[in-house]
Motif scaffolding. Structure first.
Motif, PDB file in Angstrom:
ATOM      1  N   TYR A  62       3.385   4.079 -17.384  1.00  0.00           N
ATOM      2  CA  TYR A  62       4.075   4.077 -16.283  1.00  0.00           C
ATOM      3  C   TYR A  62       3.839   5.216 -15.330  1.00  0.00           C
ATOM      4  O   TYR A  62       4.194   5.368 -14.336  1.00  0.00           O
ATOM      5  CB  TYR A  62       5.374   3.949 -16.746  1.00  0.00           C
ATOM      6  N   LYS A 101       1.147   5.901 -13.978  1.00  0.00           N
ATOM      7  CA  LYS A 101       0.087   5.375 -12.948  1.00  0.00           C
ATOM      8  C   LYS A 101       0.839   4.525 -11.716  1.00  0.00           C
ATOM      9  O   LYS A 101       0.261   4.431 -11.005  1.00  0.00           O
ATOM     10  CB  LYS A 101      -0.796   4.876 -13.481  1.00  0.00           C
ATOM     11  N   VAL A 102       2.040   4.295 -11.922  1.00  0.00           N
ATOM     12  CA  VAL A 102       2.928   3.450 -11.199  1.00  0.00           C
ATOM     13  C   VAL A 102       3.483   4.207  -9.907  1.00  0.00           C
ATOM     14  O   VAL A 102       4.175   5.147 -10.136  1.00  0.00           O
ATOM     15  CB  VAL A 102       4.194   2.720 -11.794  1.00  0.00           C
ATOM     16  N   LYS A 103       2.804   4.284  -8.559  1.00  0.00           N
ATOM     17  CA  LYS A 103       3.174   5.078  -7.703  1.00  0.00           C
ATOM     18  C   LYS A 103       4.535   4.642  -7.124  1.00  0.00           C
ATOM     19  O   LYS A 103       4.881   3.705  -7.195  1.00  0.00           O
ATOM     20  CB  LYS A 103       2.141   4.805  -6.543  1.00  0.00           C
ATOM     21  N   SER A 143       4.620  -4.064  -7.143  1.00  0.00           N
ATOM     22  CA  SER A 143       3.364  -3.601  -6.449  1.00  0.00           C
ATOM     23  C   SER A 143       2.246  -3.396  -7.172  1.00  0.00           C
ATOM     24  O   SER A 143       1.035  -3.728  -7.234  1.00  0.00           O
ATOM     25  CB  SER A 143       3.627  -2.657  -5.433  1.00  0.00           C
ATOM     26  N   TYR A 144       2.437  -2.462  -8.342  1.00  0.00           N
ATOM     27  CA  TYR A 144       1.454  -2.077  -9.389  1.00  0.00           C
ATOM     28  C   TYR A 144       1.133  -3.106 -10.103  1.00  0.00           C
ATOM     29  O   TYR A 144      -0.282  -3.252 -10.395  1.00  0.00           O
ATOM     30  CB  TYR A 144       2.106  -1.009 -10.222  1.00  0.00           C
ATOM     31  N   PHE A 162      -2.786  -4.602 -10.429  1.00  0.00           N
ATOM     32  CA  PHE A 162      -3.096  -4.351 -12.019  1.00  0.00           C
ATOM     33  C   PHE A 162      -4.012  -5.626 -12.234  1.00  0.00           C
ATOM     34  O   PHE A 162      -4.740  -5.935 -12.705  1.00  0.00           O
ATOM     35  CB  PHE A 162      -2.075  -3.972 -12.737  1.00  0.00           C
TER      36      PHE A 162
END
Length: 477
Positions: free
Chosen positions: A427, A429-431, A468-469, A473
């Protein structure tokens, strides 16, 4: 139902509404002082809590703080900044615009609010005395409103902030007491006085009532329905802080729904449920019922994924279907509202289709907020618009692109409800994921977007960031 009061009086009713505020096993405290009370000078309620528990209801405990009141005659207003009020108030109620006819005829007397700040000397004094605050020292295990923190919490959690704003608000026309909004505290009266005397404009202020904390029981809200009726007993409804919320508006809004539905229950009518997509009240009730609460709940705009669509200028339009559900349908009022929006939509199409020829750049002028007084009067006169109708047209044209984006977001929510979340997702890495969202996701490890949406503390933009992530992914993998 039979209700027995403390004086022995007995009342019979087909439906009941519990709206206990902070009185359910309420305890107030400041400094070393503690008292069983729901509010200063008023007894708490023990028997109601015991009776409801005997019928299987489960409770949690919250706390909140209030601020000291001071005598307005002892305030130096010359040192303070005035916070102006709206000269032209924005109405939610359709009735008001037709009763007042024009805004200048209202002439409602209003009182000024003043602004001051807690600054360096005062912050240092508070920090020095933190160990004397019962809210910090003794009651850390009981959650208070994170978005209306005590002054002790503010200086502790925001050490880099050089000052904290205080709004000095009149209590009413019939009193000289002023409420120091933003100075919620559980310090002793002596320390409160020294804090106040370190604030600009309040150097000689006299406290009329000290600030204090209050602990109280609330009903775990998964025991109620979206109608605010009990899941355990038909005809019993709950509204306000007993449902884990805090704030006057939040309580009043629930009171309306509980009151209408208690009446509908008695009359055997289908009960009212405000949909999440139709207004803030729908979001509030859906949040507390489906997610529960971990702190006193405030209705923040960030909780509402439909907030661009939920505006004061279209409130009567959004509520018209609920108005039609009421017992004595006010047909004339319904007809007036429908006429108003038929007219608005017609004018919108007219302007957008370039049939409106007063100025070939009218549409762009509206969107760029550069209409001249002459253009405004021309539009109003050409279409016979009052101020409210004109404002609604401007808002619809000016923010049309944002409304479309909002609709696209809603579609994104619906299409990805059952999108799976990998167990090993990182998590960090989730912008654009909030710190609270990341913490909740890491702890709860939801398996789908639908599960993620229902978690307490998760806001709409956390879900959008996660979707979005996940889309990105899946593309990469």
């Amino acid at each position: 139902y039979l209700v027995t009061l403390s004086d022995g009086s007995v009342y019979e009713s087909k439906s009941l509404i519990f709206a206990t505020g902070t009185f359910l096993r309420g305890v107030i405290f400041w400094g070393n002082y503690e008292e069983n009370a729901g509010r200063q000078g008023e007894i708490n309620s023990i028997k109601i809590a015991e009776t409801l528990e005997s019928f299987g209801y489960k409770f949690g405990k919250f706390r909140t703080e209030t601020s000291p009141r001071v005598d307005s005659k002892t305030i130096n207003f010359k040192k303070l900044k005035i916070q102006g009020y709206d000269i032209e108030p924005k109405w939610f109620s359709f009735d008001n615009e037709y009763k007042s006819k024009n805004i200048s005829s209202i002439n409602k007397e209003q009182q000024e609010i003043y602004i001051t700040y807690i600054e360096k000397d005062c912050i240092e004094y508070i920090l020095k005395n933190l160990n004397k605050s019962p809210g910090i020292k003794k009651r850390k295990d009981i959650n208070n409103p994170r978005y209306c923190p005590s002054i002790e919490d503010k200086v502790l959690k925001f050490p880099d902030k050089k000052r904290h704003i205080i709004f000095i608000q009149p209590e009413g026309f019939e009193t000289k007491e002023m409420y120091l909004h933003g100075l919620f505290t559980t310090f002793s009266e002596e320390i409160q006085e020294k804090i106040i005397h370190r604030i600009k404009g309040l150097e000689n202020a006299i406290i009329t009532r000290p600030g204090y904390g209050v602990e109280y029981n609330y009903l775990l809200p998964n025991q109620i329905k979206l109608t605010l009726e009990s899941r355990l007993h038909k005809g019993i409804f709950f509204a306000g802080q007993i449902n884990g919320t805090t704030g006057y508006e939040e309580a009043a809004a629930q009171g309306i729904v509980a009151g209408i539905n208690a009446s509908f229950y008695v009359k055997g009518k289908k009960q009212l449920v405000i949909n999440r997509a139709d207004g803030y009240l729908g979001v509030l009730i859906d949040d507390i019922v489906s997610k529960g609460v971990i702190e006193p709940y405030r209705m923040l705009t960030s909780r509402n994924e439909f907030r661009i669509l939920h505006r004061h200028d279209n409130a009567d339009c959004r509520m018209i279907k609920y108005l039609k559900q009421l017992n004595n349908k006010p047909l004339k009022l319904i007809s007036l509202i429908e006429q108003k929006y038929n007219k608005i939509y017609s004018v919108l199409e007219n302007i957008k289709s370039s049939k409106f020829y007063l100025n070939k750049n009218t549409l762009e002028d509206i969107r760029q907020d550069r209409l001249s007084p002459i253009q405004i009067n021309q539009i109003k006169n050409n279409f016979n618009l009052n101020d409210y109708e004109f404002e609604s047209i401007v808002i619809n044209l000016k923010y049309e692109i944002y409304f479309k984006r909002e609709e696209e977001r809603l579609k994104l929510f619906e299409e990805n409800e059952f999108l799976e979340i990998p167990m090993d997702i990182d998590y960090s890495k989730v912008k654009n994921l909030s710190l609270e969202g990341r913490s909740v996701f890491e702890k709860e490890k939801p398996l789908t977007i639908n599960q993620a949406k229902s978690l307490t503390g998760i806001k709409p933009f956390d879900i959008l960031a996660l979707i979005s992530y996940l889309k990105l992914f899946h593309v990469k993998h």
